[in-house]
Design an enzyme around this catalytic site. Structure first.
Site: not given
Length: 365
Positions: A61-62, A222, A365
């Site tokens: 998810k996302h 993180n 990221h």
């Protein structure tokens, strides 16, 4: 190739060039986030399966996994939650059920990734869950047609070439500046684990550490991952503070465990209640007041043991260890580099926690 939309519906998006032949869209109309979830999810399960030798699944998810797991036992709570009955469950279905059950509230409307071709058993199980799509290295005959009927024909089905190797460099353009970096493809193996406190890891803790490291590699940083018996039971993703990751993942883990208490499994929920609403009720009850007897809740929580914590960056302060000890953590895996490394080791010693360090960081990221 035009996509349904970009990060948000008001943003147009497209794949530049041919988009590669290693990922084929067999059904549906994916958005940019569908693609990002699918590509990250596939890399996670492919790597986890190679590293453990077991079928693997992830629920994304996302651009972060809500859950990840390898094939293993399916307990009674999972069987009841996902309508599996008493029959034997195949390895691929077991892997996905274990991945989704770790945090079923977050997995609602997920992108599924599995390491093996989708069989009829898994396809039938997916008929009863809310999901946006799936990526897999193949499908048994008739499975794609069955899956493509989900969501009124909008269900996204991706087929991926399992032997595809991406270029050694990856590019990203942001605010008119293009960056290039090496792909993070360092193999995750037991050799990375360097015991610091408590001696060598047990075989089960080693498997959990491997799965946790692979999962952290594809989780927005993180991140902290709690793993038990080959499945994530709590993931703290995208937090600016490491202790917030530790507490978030720990709280999810405790909720997962409390869902196994008879007061939760036997809640008087009408049989006609939709599955996700039933799960949400159980989760909310487990996360709130289990019973009027707080001592009973505490006693049950303390029965959660043998959890492995994997952090994608080093733990800066001992508060992470003190918190982890409250959630049944028996093994901690962290990168080297902490200024308070000795303090972290001392905290593990005090709590009877095995500590191993790795020489790499796993930021994503």
């Amino acid at each position: 190739m035009d996509l349904r939309y970009g990060m948000n519906p008001h943003q147009r998006a497209r794949i530049v060039g041919d988009g590669g032949e290693h990922v084929r869209m067999l059904s549906g109309a994916p958005s940019l986030i569908n693609y990002l979830d699918a590509l990250n999810g596939w890399q996670l399960v492919a790597e986890a399966s190679r590293a453990t030798g077991r079928a693997a699944a992830a629920s994304f998810k996302h651009v972060s996994p809500a859950g990840a797991a390898v094939a293993g036992d399916v307990d009674e709570t999972m069987r009841r939650s996902w309508g599996l009955g008493d029959a034997e469950v195949g390895s691929l279905t077991a892997a996905y059920v274990r991945a989704r059950d770790g945090d079923p509230r977050s997995s609602y409307g997920d992108m599924i990734a599995v390491s093996e071709p989708v069989d009829r058993e898994l396809a039938d199980m997916l008929g009863g869950v809310v999901s946006d799509g799936i990526i897999a290295p193949g499908y048994e005959p008739g499975v794609v047609a069955a899956l493509s009927r989900k969501k009124g024909g909008r269900y996204v089905v991706f087929d991926v070439e399992p032997n595809y190797q991406p270029p050694r460099q990856e590019l990203r353009t942001l605010f008119g500046i293009t960056f290039e970096q090496d792909v993070d493809d360092l193999p995750i193996t037991p050799d990375l684990l360097q015991p610091v406190e408590g001696g060598p890891l047990t075989p089960s803790a080693t498997t959990d550490a491997i799965l946790g490291m692979v999962t952290a590699r594809y989780t927005q940083s993180n991140s902290v991952v709690y793993v038990r018996d080959g499945m994530s039971i709590g993931i703290g993703a995208g937090q600016q503070s490491r202790i917030d990751c530790t507490l978030l993942a720990g709280t999810k883990s405790r909720t997962w465990w409390l869902r196994r208490h008879p007061a939760i499994t036997d809640l008087p929920i009408p049989a006609t209640t939709p599955r996700q609403q039933r799960l949400n009720t159980q989760i909310a009850t487990a996360a709130g007041t289990l019973t009027p007897d707080i001592a009973e809740r505490t006693a049950w929580s303390q029965r959660l043991t043998d959890v492995t914590l994997v952090s994608d960056g080093y733990l800066p302060f001992r508060d992470n260890i003190d918190a982890a000890a409250q959630f049944g953590v028996a093994t901690v895996i962290e990168p080297t580099g902490a200024l308070q490394a000795d303090t972290i080791a001392q905290a593990c010693r005090e709590h009877g926690i095995t500590l191993a360090r790795i020489g790499i960081r796993l930021f994503h990221h």
